[in-house]
Structure formats: C-alpha cells, structure tokens
Design a protein around this motif. Sequence first.
Motif, short mmCIF file in Angstrom:
data_model
loop_
_atom_site.label_atom_id
_atom_site.label_comp_id
_atom_site.label_asym_id
_atom_site.label_seq_id
_atom_site.Cartn_x
_atom_site.Cartn_y
_atom_site.Cartn_z
N SER A 12 0.82 -1.21 0.00
CA SER A 12 0.00 0.00 0.00
C SER A 12 0.85 1.26 0.00
O SER A 12 0.49 2.26 -0.62
N TRP A 13 1.98 1.22 0.69
CA TRP A 13 2.87 2.38 0.74
C TRP A 13 3.77 2.47 -0.48
O TRP A 13 4.58 3.40 -0.57
N GLY A 14 3.68 1.53 -1.41
CA GLY A 14 4.51 1.58 -2.59
C GLY A 14 5.92 1.07 -2.38
O GLY A 14 6.79 1.28 -3.23
N LEU A 15 6.19 0.39 -1.26
CA LEU A 15 7.52 -0.13 -1.00
C LEU A 15 7.75 -1.49 -1.62
O LEU A 15 8.89 -1.96 -1.72
N ASP A 43 16.86 3.05 10.69
CA ASP A 43 16.97 1.64 10.29
C ASP A 43 15.57 1.06 10.18
O ASP A 43 15.08 0.41 11.10
N LEU A 44 14.92 1.30 9.05
CA LEU A 44 13.55 0.84 8.86
C LEU A 44 13.48 -0.68 8.90
O LEU A 44 12.58 -1.26 9.51
N ALA A 45 14.43 -1.34 8.26
CA ALA A 45 14.40 -2.80 8.23
C ALA A 45 14.49 -3.39 9.63
O ALA A 45 13.76 -4.31 9.98
N ASP A 85 12.06 6.45 -0.50
CA ASP A 85 11.80 7.60 0.36
C ASP A 85 10.64 7.28 1.29
O ASP A 85 9.48 7.28 0.89
N THR A 86 10.97 6.98 2.55
CA THR A 86 9.93 6.70 3.54
C THR A 86 9.71 7.89 4.47
O THR A 86 8.92 7.81 5.40
N GLY A 87 10.41 8.98 4.19
CA GLY A 87 10.31 10.14 5.07
C GLY A 87 8.90 10.68 5.21
O GLY A 87 8.47 11.05 6.31
#
Length: 319
Positions: A25-28, A194-196, A233-235
């Motif tokens: 949904s977030w396009g990741l 560190d998103l992961a 870009d997850t900002g």
Amino acid sequence: MAPDFPPPPRQRLTGFAGLLAALVSWGLLGRERPPLWRRLQRVVADDGQGVPVCVFGAGPPVVLVHGLGCSHRHWMAVARRLRQHHRVFVWDARGHGSSVAAPGADPLTLQRLAADLALLLEHFALPRAALVGHSMGALVVLRYLADHGSARVAAVALVDQSPRLVTDDTWRCGLFGGCSQDLLLGLIDGARRDLAGTLAHRVDAAHADWWERHLAADAWLGRRLRHWLRRVDTGALLDLAESLTHADFRALLPTLDVPLRVVLGARSAHYGGVPLEQYYRAAVPHAEVEVYARAGHSPHVAEAARFAIDLRRFLADHA
C-alpha cells in the motif's frame, strides 16, 4: 498522586501478512493496481497532488476513509454492499495505494489528509455526506471536523480508534493501553535510521524469531533489505506517523453535533482490553457504540456483511 496503572504487555504492531499488505500500500513493494471492474477517478488537490477516488452506487453519499498502511481495497467488501443504497466514495490517501507523490506537494500530515477530504467533498459537490473512518482514517475524519466543522457532515462512524494514540499517567485509552509519546517517537526515529531493523523487531508472526534473526544488520537478507530501502523515500510516511502522535480529539468529541457510531473490535491487537467502549459512552452520550466480539482491529474487513448492514441501518435512522 498519579493513578497506579499496571504495566502494559509487550505488543507488536502488525502480523507478517499485514506488514506485506502495508508495504504494498505504501509503494515499498510495487504499486497497487486499481480494481479491474472500476477505474479510480483523480481529484487534484490544491498543492497539485492527485488523490485517486473510486465512486459508485446511488443515493445519500458515504465516504470511507482507510487506515495507515491500507488503501481503498480494504473498504471494498463494505462498499459493494452499500452501493445499492448509497453513493460510495473510497480513496487512496496520499502516500497509500495508487497515490503517487506529486513534485512540490505539501508534507504528509494528518491535517493535510483532512484538507484532502474537504477538497473531495467540494469536488463532488457533496452538501452533506456520512464520513466513516477506520484507524488512522478515524483520526482524519476527526481532524476534518476540528478544522472544517460539521456543516457538510450528515453522520460519522469511527472504527477501532482512540481519539488520542499516546498514553500518559492520566490517559490509558491510547494505543495498547500503554504506549507513550516518547515510545512512539522513538520507534519513528528508529525507523528513520533503520527501517528494516524496526520492522523486523515489530513483526508478530509464526517464526518471528527467525525473521528478526535473518533481518539483522549483519545477516545477508538484512543487508539486502537495507540496501533496497535506502533507495526508497519513507520520510513522508514517517512524517505522517509523527503527526498522528500529536493528535488529540478528546475535547472535540463531547461537542459533536452529528450522529456518531463507534465500532470496536474485541480482539483488536491495538485496543483489545482498553476501556474505549466505556470512554465513548461517557464522552458522547448520544453515540451508538458497538463491540464486535469476534473482530480484531478491522471489523469492517472481518465481518464486512454485518458491518455494512449495521452501517446502513444507522444511516437510515440518523442521517
């Protein structure tokens, strides 16, 4: 002396299947495709951002607003059941689903999403619409009411959401019944760095220990995931999450002058065991509050047929 609340149990934000759906949904993990049977219209906001909206059915208008990490698809089972009696609007909020960020668009915040909702009502010339919000979508609806008033609102339904996410010594009806602002902001800061690693730590699934071990910074899969996420870009999404931690609509709710229905999931991973039912009944005496005993955080998905029937009855009676 502050109330003596017991420490909340350790909670995790999402299951692995829910995590995958949120990443899509977030396009990741690529982009969601619009449903084949219906194309999404595109409403252009005042900052040039396109907001995809699916419109179908006929009758009094109902706008369905999805939660964080969701899209219009999460409302479709309910929307299909409403279309014979209502004109239904379901969108992909900016940063979600098929919504693609426009150059120079405003920062992604709760207030910006509420402004988009106001533009949607204006674009389709809806003088009075029912607004139904799930999770983050409920906060979008409340933000809309706080910023724009209720003149164009026929009724409101909130699904498994607290008016304030964060907790403190005097408020334990927030996320997990014990999730402070410092804790949530710490998670967001950790995700920026560190998103992961943050996702690995929060996954609740079969073999969760396996996932945490293999997504560690020194593991092959963890290294590959971090390399990939550095290009994404997850900002903006983290800016949105941060804005949610500052939302507080407890003062607004008792002043509502429109019919209100609240649906809670007894098995909600977010609010199960939190006394939200008692809070809403006391804060908004005219509200209709119902707990779905077998549902989790998404009663509209777990029991779509019942949810649609209940919502149609509520709107027929009050809107």
